[in-house]
Design a protein around this motif. Structure first.
Motif: not given
Ligand code: DX5
Ligand code: ZN
Length: 212
Positions: A9, A11, A34, A36, A38, A67, A69, A143-147, A172, A174, A194-195
């Motif tokens: 991802s 992001l 991927h 994201d 938003m 994706h 959102m 949904p909203g943030f990575g990590g 998708d 964590g 992502g992370t």
């Molecule tokens: C969250 C996103 C994910 C996110 C995943 O809303 O849809 O795609 O970037 O990031 P990690 O793998 O760090 O949770």
């Protein structure tokens, strides 16, 4: 266990060096990118629009897994497809007219995805769409943030869906080397991360670890 696809991802990528980041994961063996999208409305964060996807499209032949959102994604499906999206996933919770929205994605010729937030159950309404979907994306974070941290409630949901659904199941949120084997065993086909990819110096090793 069958082979899974890994979809980093972006992001979590370094946006000041997006071209380098994309080339790096391509070399590292990523299967998809991927992306994201938003809108600051359906989710609190604001990220990427079609103009950026158009730029990414020029850099790589990897399929772009987009994706959405955003509220009422039907308004933008064609723009995202024209920008070069290969997979387009809309949220179950974001559409007034879900059948029409799914149909709009299908009409573009993109791989058609439906995403479910963690609290959305696989109810009769979701089940009725399964035969026309190419991919179901299960969110394992809000949904909203990575990590964020993986929500284990996603696992029984994957198992339940796997029994009913022959298409691709994507997970998708964590996903890391600890949870990847758990969701692979539950039956997913696509790992979005992502992370766990961009946060690592050696992306090839990170992807390999997720694939197992
Ligand atoms: C969250 C996103 C994910 C996110 C995943 O809303 O849809 O795609 O970037 O990031 P990690 O793998 O760090 O949770
Ligand atoms: Zn995502």
């Amino acid at each position: 266990m069958k082979k899974v696809l890994v979809a980093p991802s972006i992001l979590s990528a370094d946006f000041g060096n997006l071209e380098r980041e994309i080339r790096d994961i391509e070399r590292a063996g990523a299967d998809l990118i991927h992306i994201d999208v938003m809108d600051g409305h359906f989710v609190p964060n604001i990220t990427i629009g079609p103009v950026v996807i158009k730029g990414i499209r020029k850099l790589t032949k990897m399929p772009l897994d987009v994706h959405l959102m955003i509220d009422e994604p039907i308004r933008y499906v064609k723009e995202f497809r024209d920008a070069g999206s290969d997979w387009i996933t809309v949220h179950y919770e974001s559409c007034d007219d879900l059948p029409e929205t799914i149909e709009a994605v299908r009409r573009t010729g993109a791989q058609t995805g439906l995403s479910l937030k963690p609290k959305t159950a696989i109810d009769e309404r979701v089940k009725q769409f399964l035969p026309i979907l190419d991919v179901v994306l299960i969110m394992s974070v809000e949904p909203g943030f990575g990590g964020q941290k993986f929500m284990p409630e996603a696992v029984p949901k994957i198992i339940e869906l796997r029994k009913l659904y022959k298409g691709l199941i994507s997970i998708d949120g964590g996903i890391n080397a600890e949870y990847a084997p758990v969701v692979r065993k539950a039956g997913v086909d696509v790992l979005v991360a992502g992370t766990a990819v961009f946060g690592q110096k050696d992306r090839a090793k990170a992807i390999e670890k997720l694939r197992g």
